[in-house]
Enzyme design. Structure first.
Site, PDB file in Angstrom:
ATOM      1  CG  ASP A 116      -2.028  -1.205   1.137  1.00  0.00           C
ATOM      2  OD1 ASP A 116      -2.449  -1.246   0.161  1.00  0.00           O
ATOM      3  OD2 ASP A 116      -2.421  -1.478   2.238  1.00  0.00           O
ATOM      4  CG  ASP A 134      -6.545  -1.674  -1.270  1.00  0.00           C
ATOM      5  OD1 ASP A 134      -6.700  -3.066  -1.495  1.00  0.00           O
ATOM      6  OD2 ASP A 134      -5.416  -1.318  -0.658  1.00  0.00           O
TER       7      ASP A 134
END
EC number: 3.4.23.36
Length: 157
Positions: A116, A134
């Protein structure tokens, strides 16, 4: 016609996957050695984070094979659904979810966690760090919700 429509879905999956993997590699290369935070705007930073859980860090500590198996099963199910549907919005939504799911699945297999790097923050509150996969999953899920609420009655043949 069904085959061409399915190919469109596969192209969306491939584009989402490629963009996700490319941006994750850029994040790893640009933010890890030395570790740093890049301020993009007053409300967004790029920062490298590893998420061993699922969305927003949920289910951390679960056996990795459980998440990998669940992701694979859902991906297969959504691909079958994508093949069977005639609705363009539904096909796009499913392709976005599948492309993002595959991107995060590859991270779990390669790194044992999802890469991330997008950090949004407002007034001291930080949204959980996320990535392109995501975002794709979230947009696809929102489109699935819109389709289920406003799409009307449809046939899956």
């Amino acid at each position: 016609m069904k085959r061409r429509a399915f190919v469109f879905g596969l192209i969306v999956i491939a584009v989402v996957f490629a963009l996700d993997q490319w941006t994750k590699q850029l994040a790893i290369d640009g933010l890890s050695n030395p570790f740093r935070v890049i301020e993009v705007t007053p409300f967004m930073n790029f920062v490298l984070a590893w998420n061993p859980g699922v969305s927003f860090g949920l289910f951390q500590g679960q056996a990795p094979w459980v998440m990998i198996a669940a992701t694979a099963a859902i991906t297969i199910g959504f691909c079958i659904w994508m093949w069977r549907t005639r609705d363009r919005l539904l096909r796009l939504a499913l392709a976005l979810v599948v492309g993002g799911a595959i991107g995060n699945l590859v991270d779990r297999l390669r790194h044992g966690a999802v890469t991330d790097f997008i950090d949004l923050h407002v007034a001291g509150y930080h949204w959980p760090v996320f990535n392109i996969a995501d975002s794709s999953i979230t947009i696809g899920a929102a489109l699935l919700l819109i389709d289920s609420l406003f799409g009307g009655k449809k046939s899956v043949r």
